[in-house]
Scaffold this motif. Sequence first.
Motif, mmCIF file in Angstrom:
data_model
loop_
_atom_site.group_PDB
_atom_site.id
_atom_site.type_symbol
_atom_site.label_atom_id
_atom_site.label_comp_id
_atom_site.label_asym_id
_atom_site.label_seq_id
_atom_site.Cartn_x
_atom_site.Cartn_y
_atom_site.Cartn_z
ATOM 1 N N GLN A 1 39.364 27.907 -20.232
ATOM 2 C CA GLN A 1 39.127 29.313 -19.931
ATOM 3 C C GLN A 1 37.672 29.691 -20.215
ATOM 4 O O GLN A 1 37.119 29.329 -21.257
ATOM 5 C CB GLN A 1 40.045 30.203 -20.782
ATOM 6 C CG GLN A 1 41.529 29.921 -20.619
ATOM 7 C CD GLN A 1 42.041 30.343 -19.266
ATOM 8 O OE1 GLN A 1 42.156 31.526 -18.973
ATOM 9 N NE2 GLN A 1 42.352 29.356 -18.421
ATOM 10 N N ASN A 2 37.052 30.416 -19.293
ATOM 11 C CA ASN A 2 35.755 31.021 -19.567
ATOM 12 C C ASN A 2 36.026 32.330 -20.307
ATOM 13 O O ASN A 2 36.565 33.278 -19.736
ATOM 14 C CB ASN A 2 34.998 31.294 -18.265
ATOM 15 C CG ASN A 2 33.592 31.807 -18.516
ATOM 16 O OD1 ASN A 2 33.324 32.466 -19.515
ATOM 17 N ND2 ASN A 2 32.690 31.518 -17.600
ATOM 18 N N ALA A 3 35.661 32.359 -21.577
ATOM 19 C CA ALA A 3 36.104 33.447 -22.455
ATOM 20 C C ALA A 3 35.217 34.681 -22.422
ATOM 21 O O ALA A 3 35.364 35.572 -23.246
ATOM 22 C CB ALA A 3 36.182 32.924 -23.895
ATOM 23 N N ARG B 1 37.157 39.876 -20.290
ATOM 24 C CA ARG B 1 38.486 40.224 -20.770
ATOM 25 C C ARG B 1 39.550 40.128 -19.665
ATOM 26 O O ARG B 1 40.633 39.583 -19.874
ATOM 27 C CB ARG B 1 38.432 41.648 -21.334
ATOM 28 C CG ARG B 1 39.578 42.053 -22.219
ATOM 29 C CD ARG B 1 39.291 43.421 -22.828
ATOM 30 N NE ARG B 1 40.340 43.789 -23.764
ATOM 31 C CZ ARG B 1 40.329 43.459 -25.052
ATOM 32 N NH1 ARG B 1 39.331 42.753 -25.542
ATOM 33 N NH2 ARG B 1 41.318 43.832 -25.850
ATOM 34 N N ASN B 2 39.243 40.635 -18.478
ATOM 35 C CA ASN B 2 40.227 40.634 -17.391
ATOM 36 C C ASN B 2 40.480 39.247 -16.816
ATOM 37 O O ASN B 2 41.550 38.972 -16.275
ATOM 38 C CB ASN B 2 39.768 41.565 -16.262
ATOM 39 C CG ASN B 2 40.028 43.025 -16.593
ATOM 40 O OD1 ASN B 2 41.055 43.348 -17.187
ATOM 41 N ND2 ASN B 2 39.107 43.910 -16.227
ATOM 42 N N ILE B 3 39.484 38.367 -16.906
ATOM 43 C CA ILE B 3 39.629 37.016 -16.367
ATOM 44 C C ILE B 3 40.373 36.112 -17.334
ATOM 45 O O ILE B 3 41.083 35.189 -16.925
ATOM 46 C CB ILE B 3 38.238 36.423 -16.051
ATOM 47 C CG1 ILE B 3 37.509 37.292 -15.043
ATOM 48 C CG2 ILE B 3 38.347 35.004 -15.527
ATOM 49 C CD1 ILE B 3 38.227 37.448 -13.723
ATOM 50 N N ALA B 4 40.198 36.337 -18.628
ATOM 51 C CA ALA B 4 40.822 35.480 -19.644
ATOM 52 C C ALA B 4 41.580 36.343 -20.650
ATOM 53 O O ALA B 4 41.220 36.414 -21.831
ATOM 54 C CB ALA B 4 39.754 34.648 -20.351
ATOM 55 N N PRO B 5 42.665 37.008 -20.199
ATOM 56 C CA PRO B 5 43.383 37.907 -21.119
ATOM 57 C C PRO B 5 44.008 37.186 -22.307
ATOM 58 O O PRO B 5 44.100 37.767 -23.391
ATOM 59 C CB PRO B 5 44.444 38.550 -20.219
ATOM 60 C CG PRO B 5 44.591 37.628 -19.055
ATOM 61 C CD PRO B 5 43.241 37.019 -18.853
ATOM 62 N N VAL C 1 43.843 36.679 -28.230
ATOM 63 C CA VAL C 1 43.662 35.859 -29.431
ATOM 64 C C VAL C 1 42.425 36.325 -30.205
ATOM 65 O O VAL C 1 42.453 36.447 -31.434
ATOM 66 C CB VAL C 1 43.543 34.371 -29.056
ATOM 67 C CG1 VAL C 1 43.123 33.538 -30.264
ATOM 68 C CG2 VAL C 1 44.865 33.847 -28.503
ATOM 69 N N GLU C 2 41.345 36.613 -29.462
ATOM 70 C CA GLU C 2 40.109 37.048 -30.116
ATOM 71 C C GLU C 2 40.302 38.390 -30.813
ATOM 72 O O GLU C 2 39.818 38.587 -31.936
ATOM 73 C CB GLU C 2 38.976 37.136 -29.093
ATOM 74 C CG GLU C 2 37.635 37.486 -29.718
ATOM 75 C CD GLU C 2 36.471 37.291 -28.767
ATOM 76 O OE1 GLU C 2 35.667 38.239 -28.638
ATOM 77 O OE2 GLU C 2 36.356 36.206 -28.156
ATOM 78 N N ASP C 3 41.008 39.308 -30.178
ATOM 79 C CA ASP C 3 41.255 40.607 -30.804
ATOM 80 C C ASP C 3 41.998 40.448 -32.124
ATOM 81 O O ASP C 3 41.665 41.089 -33.130
ATOM 82 C CB ASP C 3 42.071 41.499 -29.868
ATOM 83 C CG ASP C 3 41.262 42.058 -28.715
ATOM 84 O OD1 ASP C 3 40.034 41.831 -28.672
ATOM 85 O OD2 ASP C 3 41.870 42.705 -27.831
ATOM 86 N N ASP D 1 33.847 43.792 -23.055
ATOM 87 C CA ASP D 1 34.103 42.373 -22.837
ATOM 88 C C ASP D 1 33.485 41.523 -23.927
ATOM 89 O O ASP D 1 32.461 41.896 -24.523
ATOM 90 C CB ASP D 1 33.538 41.951 -21.476
ATOM 91 C CG ASP D 1 34.366 42.493 -20.319
ATOM 92 O OD1 ASP D 1 35.520 42.069 -20.194
ATOM 93 O OD2 ASP D 1 33.856 43.346 -19.565
ATOM 94 N N PRO D 2 34.092 40.360 -24.189
ATOM 95 C CA PRO D 2 33.566 39.491 -25.245
ATOM 96 C C PRO D 2 32.103 39.102 -25.062
ATOM 97 O O PRO D 2 31.364 38.986 -26.037
ATOM 98 C CB PRO D 2 34.481 38.265 -25.170
ATOM 99 C CG PRO D 2 35.779 38.793 -24.664
ATOM 100 C CD PRO D 2 35.387 39.857 -23.673
#
Length: 460
Positions: free
Chosen positions: A98-100, A103-107, A112-114, A327-328
């Motif tokens: 996953q490209n992290a 947010r919308n591309i890698a929910p 997990v990050e949240d 977004d991250p």
Amino acid sequence: MADASDALDRARAHTQAWLDSLDSRAVPPRAGVDEIIQRLGRELPDGPTDATDVIDLLAEACEPGLTAMPSGRFFGFVIGGTHPAALAADWLTSAWDQNAGLRNIAPAHSAVEDVAEGWLLDLLGLPTDAAVGFVTGATMANFTGLAAGREAVLSRVGWDTGRHGLAGSPGVRVMVGAERHDSVDLVLRYLGLGEPEPIAADDQGRIDVTALRDALADGPDRPTIVVLQAGNLHSGAFDPFADAIAAAHEHGAWVHIDGAFGLFAGASPVYRHLVAGHGAADSWSTDAHKTLNVPYDCGLVIVRDAAVLRKAMSMHGAYLIRDEAGDPFEKVPELSRRGRAIPVWAVLRAMGRTGAASLVEGLAGNARSFADGIAQIPGAHVLNDVVFTQVCATFGDDALTREVVRLMMEDGTAWTTGSVWRGQAVLRISVSNWSTTSGDVERTLVALRAAVDQATATSR
């Protein structure tokens, strides 16, 4: 996918063999770069090679050149081993691919990050509304935190760094303890802030608050950043945060804490006093592959003011599928990156609050055992107050100490690094690995006693 399955099976077999060897193998590598290149082959093949054969060649060619860094007897540099949950989660991270950044591309990763972000702030005793960015390591964590600081202090005097750059700005005055980590200076160079102003430190490397107050009062009146440290490279000592931060804030300075390994002292009720007052700072950095024992690469930057961090780090592109929640990628220097939060979440979930405290207390306890054991060796002297995970020792004059360091590397039982601290050659022990046992400590002390005896006999 059948080829992928076979290659993964081979990788798992080689991985298990490597992990099984750690308890018995010598820590230093057995082969150098040139030998490994010969094993790998210099010429690019004309045609394809079966993926399974590639994995076998890679593992077998590299094995003699591997340093047993994940071993419980690697004490050179402040780097942890990899906790089993973090290792397995890191495999999943690579497989999920996953490209992290968005947010919308890698929910899945963003979720997990949240969660991991909330757990980290809670565990470290930092403001619950601070922003957490997952970067490559402690150096880039310092870079990001100090970039936010540069943005903040220049904005306060009406200077827009993003629009105008630094040319023509009032400049930024940066104050650091005389015994900061060299990577702080490197980061300041990256940021165009030049050489910092060193502030006197005590015999354990802690910044002198009186000297800091005097410098803040006497120097030029311009935007200022003060960099403090949680865990001195040699002594493990912590700056007096409450007083130093108060002094800096009285003069409108941004305070950044470089906590590469020491910030996690906040996770333990026994060692939390070492970071007392640290929550009043403006930004913090640490490295999860150190005390938290996740795989490379995983630094953590934490900034109290999320808006300032996003202003310093974010970019815009019409093709990006943005999320209103943010977004991250807006919190780190990279747009594309791997899912670094996944192994962090895994190790925290596996250990829980009490396990994280036990990890920190175990590392510090082993350092104390090293100090006690070294103190029993004739001619040995532990130079630092062993308050956390670092031990620095001498064994006579500089020449004799350097010979002990050389003999330890030659023996291979453990990796203990030589250094120079406060003008003296030292043997430095950094206890950072979750898997280090009391047996590992004793095996290392036995080897160290033998090295001291041999060095002493040779010097007569």
